[in-house]
Motif scaffolding. Structure first.
Motif, short mmCIF file in Angstrom:
data_model
loop_
_atom_site.label_atom_id
_atom_site.label_comp_id
_atom_site.label_asym_id
_atom_site.label_seq_id
_atom_site.Cartn_x
_atom_site.Cartn_y
_atom_site.Cartn_z
N LYS A 124 0.84 -1.19 0.00
CA LYS A 124 0.00 0.00 0.00
C LYS A 124 0.88 1.25 0.00
O LYS A 124 1.82 1.35 0.80
N PHE B 258 -1.58 6.40 1.17
CA PHE B 258 -2.81 5.67 1.49
C PHE B 258 -2.77 5.20 2.94
O PHE B 258 -3.77 5.28 3.67
N GLN B 259 -1.61 4.71 3.39
CA GLN B 259 -1.46 4.29 4.78
C GLN B 259 -1.70 5.48 5.72
O GLN B 259 -2.40 5.35 6.74
#
Length: 244
Positions: A9, A13-14
């Motif tokens: 990811k 996004f994290q």
């Protein structure tokens, strides 16, 4: 909390997911300003580009909102208001389980100009109480900037009783008023410098403007108001019975 550089990811996004979780856990509360970008980068071990991308996505998703020159804030849940209702601010707020309060900015007796004399069906020059207030929900930022007018021919000495949030309660208890209906007009306007200062928003920020004329059981127009709401803090419901 550091992010996982080896995850499939992307880091932005994290970070976006972590910020969402922090908001849900109450680390960042509704209406609260996020830390500066440099602090977010340091706290989560990411670059400015990564931080900016995550925050931009959260703004687009409606979780955060940005105000130019002021920063990025957690979006508050919008207050719900019935557009078709006769009740006053305090009654509607209390009914939703929240605490209303008010701050009087000015209170004066004026001579009715032509537009108010027509609305109230009184003679030009008759005494009218003009009340300019900030209205709050749970003592947060101002929820409404309100200017109200009351014909003093119907309510002598009303200015002596003004002070509590609920002017409608005063009209009921002191003058025996029974409210029957109201006419409302809604439009979107841009915040002036004065309004932006009161709302602590940007100049030109979109505001809901509602004009309301309220009648009693004798069909007398007894209250006219002009109310301004920040469009990001309120949603209006319309409940219409259909007998067809």
């Amino acid at each position: 909390m550091k992010l996982n550089n080896t995850s499939e990811k992307p880091l932005y996004f994290q970070l976006k997911q972590v910020l969402k979780e922090d908001i849900l856990r109450g680390k960042y509360k509704p209406g609260e300003k996020l830390p500066p970008e440099s602090e977010i980068c340091k706290a989560y071990g990411v670059s400015r580009i990564t931080s900016r991308r995550a925050i931009t996505d959260l703004v687009q998703e409606g979780i955060l909102y940005s105000m130019q020159g002021k920063g990025t804030f957690v979006k508050e849940l919008k207050e719900k208001r019935e557009l078709i209702s006769v009740g006053g601010f305090s009654e509607l707020t209390t009914a939703s389980g929240k605490q209303p309060s008010s701050q009087i900015l000015s209170s004066q007796i004026i001579q009715a100009p032509e537009d108010l004399s027509g609305k109230f069906r009184i003679a030009m020059g008759d005494p009218v109480l003009k009340l300019h207030r900030l209205l709050f929900v749970e003592e947060k930022l101002p929820f409404i900037i309100e200017t109200s007018f009351f014909p003093l021919n119907h309510f002598p000495d009303l200015e002596k009783y003004i002070g509590a949030p609920s002017t409608y309660q005063i009209l009921k208890e002191k003058y025996g008023v029974e409210f029957s209906r109201s006419q409302k007009t809604l439009e979107v306007v841009s915040a002036s410098e004065y309004e932006a200062n009161l709302f602590q928003c940007d100049l030109g920020f979109p505001l809901f403007s509602i004009e309301k004329l309220t009648y009693d059981r004798q069909s007398r127009p007894i209250h006219f108001s002009q109310s301004l709401y920040m469009t990001n803090r309120v949603v209006f419901n319309i409940d219409v019975d259909n007998d067809i």
